[in-house]
Every structure is written in structure tokens, then in C-alpha cells.
Design a protein around this motif. Structure first.
Motif, PDB file in Angstrom:
ATOM      1  N   GLY A   8       2.537  -0.027 -49.514  1.00  0.00           N
ATOM      2  CA  GLY A   8       2.793  -1.422 -49.191  1.00  0.00           C
ATOM      3  C   GLY A   8       2.991  -2.341 -50.373  1.00  0.00           C
ATOM      4  N   GLY A   9       2.799  -1.828 -51.572  1.00  0.00           N
ATOM      5  CA  GLY A   9       3.022  -2.670 -52.744  1.00  0.00           C
ATOM      6  C   GLY A   9       4.502  -2.961 -52.947  1.00  0.00           C
ATOM      7  N   LYS A  19       1.386  -6.564 -47.231  1.00  0.00           N
ATOM      8  CA  LYS A  19       0.273  -5.924 -46.532  1.00  0.00           C
ATOM      9  C   LYS A  19       0.116  -4.514 -47.077  1.00  0.00           C
ATOM     10  CE  LYS A  19      -1.825  -5.222 -41.991  1.00  0.00           C
ATOM     11  NZ  LYS A  19      -1.687  -5.453 -40.531  1.00  0.00           N
ATOM     12  N   LEU A  20      -0.991  -4.284 -47.728  1.00  0.00           N
ATOM     13  CA  LEU A  20      -1.292  -2.971 -48.279  1.00  0.00           C
ATOM     14  C   LEU A  20      -2.020  -2.140 -47.229  1.00  0.00           C
ATOM     15  CD1 LEU A  20      -2.581  -3.952 -51.835  1.00  0.00           C
ATOM     16  CD2 LEU A  20      -0.223  -3.713 -51.013  1.00  0.00           C
ATOM     17  N   LEU A  83      -2.236  -9.651 -48.064  1.00  0.00           N
ATOM     18  CA  LEU A  83      -2.159 -10.530 -49.225  1.00  0.00           C
ATOM     19  C   LEU A  83      -1.216 -11.677 -48.904  1.00  0.00           C
ATOM     20  CD1 LEU A  83      -1.487  -7.781 -51.971  1.00  0.00           C
ATOM     21  CD2 LEU A  83      -3.675  -8.420 -50.958  1.00  0.00           C
ATOM     22  N   ASN A  84      -1.740 -12.888 -48.840  1.00  0.00           N
ATOM     23  CA  ASN A  84      -0.929 -14.068 -48.560  1.00  0.00           C
ATOM     24  C   ASN A  84      -0.978 -15.034 -49.739  1.00  0.00           C
ATOM     25  OD1 ASN A  84      -0.339 -13.142 -45.938  1.00  0.00           O
ATOM     26  ND2 ASN A  84      -2.133 -14.172 -45.083  1.00  0.00           N
ATOM     27  N   THR A 116      -1.231   1.319 -55.852  1.00  0.00           N
ATOM     28  CA  THR A 116       0.090   0.794 -55.498  1.00  0.00           C
ATOM     29  C   THR A 116       0.316  -0.490 -56.276  1.00  0.00           C
ATOM     30  OG1 THR A 116       1.562   0.191 -53.657  1.00  0.00           O
ATOM     31  CG2 THR A 116      -0.739  -0.496 -53.461  1.00  0.00           C
ATOM     32  N   GLN A 117       1.498  -0.608 -56.866  1.00  0.00           N
ATOM     33  CA  GLN A 117       1.794  -1.741 -57.743  1.00  0.00           C
ATOM     34  C   GLN A 117       2.178  -2.969 -56.926  1.00  0.00           C
ATOM     35  OE1 GLN A 117       1.846  -1.985 -61.339  1.00  0.00           O
ATOM     36  NE2 GLN A 117       2.080  -4.155 -60.827  1.00  0.00           N
ATOM     37  N   VAL A 118       1.545  -4.083 -57.237  1.00  0.00           N
ATOM     38  CA  VAL A 118       1.922  -5.386 -56.682  1.00  0.00           C
ATOM     39  C   VAL A 118       2.366  -6.263 -57.839  1.00  0.00           C
ATOM     40  CG1 VAL A 118       1.082  -7.477 -55.554  1.00  0.00           C
ATOM     41  CG2 VAL A 118       0.384  -5.232 -54.700  1.00  0.00           C
ATOM     42  N   THR A 119       3.578  -6.754 -57.758  1.00  0.00           N
ATOM     43  CA  THR A 119       4.121  -7.624 -58.792  1.00  0.00           C
ATOM     44  C   THR A 119       4.570  -8.932 -58.162  1.00  0.00           C
ATOM     45  OG1 THR A 119       4.874  -5.721 -60.078  1.00  0.00           O
ATOM     46  CG2 THR A 119       5.815  -7.867 -60.641  1.00  0.00           C
ATOM     47  N   VAL A 120       4.039 -10.037 -58.676  1.00  0.00           N
ATOM     48  CA  VAL A 120       4.367 -11.358 -58.131  1.00  0.00           C
ATOM     49  C   VAL A 120       5.120 -12.133 -59.206  1.00  0.00           C
ATOM     50  CG1 VAL A 120       3.480 -13.440 -57.046  1.00  0.00           C
ATOM     51  CG2 VAL A 120       2.260 -11.270 -56.761  1.00  0.00           C
TER      52      VAL A 120
END
Length: 122
Positions: A8-9, A19-20, A83-84, A116-120
Motif C-alpha cells: 500500500g505504500g 492505506k497500508l 494515513l490521511n 513499504t516505502q511511503v513518500t510524500v
């Protein structure tokens, strides 16, 4: 033995959502507390939130309170992290982990996913 796989990332703009999911194998998964941690480049791994087998959740990391929500579906052997209102400072590799204890300490968690990578982006 429990195996965990996160998904989900991705890349999202500031203010967006992800959403992970943490999918687990193993018949005993429902007896474990599942925690989410994250690690940004050059920083230590930090605890985000955990949820017990009976859906009791711990306090959230202060910086994510009101923006992130943990939940679990024991029938699907899966724990979710919604994640919001994402911010660039949320950029990190997010890991799920399983523990026999309700704990915020990484050392209490025996089983870990690969992350899992999350990039913002700003």
C-alpha cells in the motif's frame, strides 16, 4: 511462526492519503499484537501505533494523532494503517511487526515485515 507482508505504500502529494496493509500468514496471528513502525533516512526506527488481538489500540505517535488510524481484520489476518493528511515529514519506510506483548518498543516485536516505502511530496 508468523510471516508479515506490507503493501500500500507509494508516492503521494502532501495532504493526500494512503492505506497500508499488513497481511500475515500463520494460524496464531490473531493472538499477537501488531505494531506499525517507520524509519526515515538517517533516523532511528520509531513507533507509530499498535493494536492488540482484541482491538485495543495504543497511543499514537504524537505527530500522527488525528491523521492515522489503525485497524485489524482477524478474519483476513490483516492489519491496516490509514494515513490521511500526509505531510512530507511522514516520508519513511513503514514496517509492521508482531509481538506477544502490547508494547511500543521495537525489541518487543519478534516478527517483522520487509517494509513499504511511503513518500510524500510537498
Amino acid at each position: 511462526q508468523v510471516q508479515l507482508v506490507e503493501s500500500g505504500g507509494g508516492l503521494v502529494q502532501a495532504g493526500g492519503s494512503l492505506k497500508l496493509a499488513c497481511a500475515a500468514s500463520g494460524r496464531t496471528f490473531n493472538s499477537y499484537t501488531v505494531g506499525w513502525f517507520r524509519q526515515a533516512p538517517g533516523k532511528e526506527r520509531e513507533f507509530v501505533v499498535a493494536i492488540s488481538r482484541n482491538n485495543y489500540s495504543t497511543n499514537y505517535l504524537d505527530s500522527v494523532k488525528g491523521r492515522f488510524t489503525i485497524s485489524r481484520d482477524n478474519a483476513k489476518n490483516t492489519v491496516y494503517l490509514q494515513l490521511n493528511s500526509l505531510k512530507p515529514e511522514d516520508t519513511a519506510v513503514y514496517y509492521c511487526a508482531a509481538s506477544a506483548l502490547i508494547s511500543t518498543r521495537p525489541t518487543s516485536y519478534r516478527y517483522w515485515g520487509q517494509g513499504t516505502q511511503v513518500t510524500v511530496s510537498s
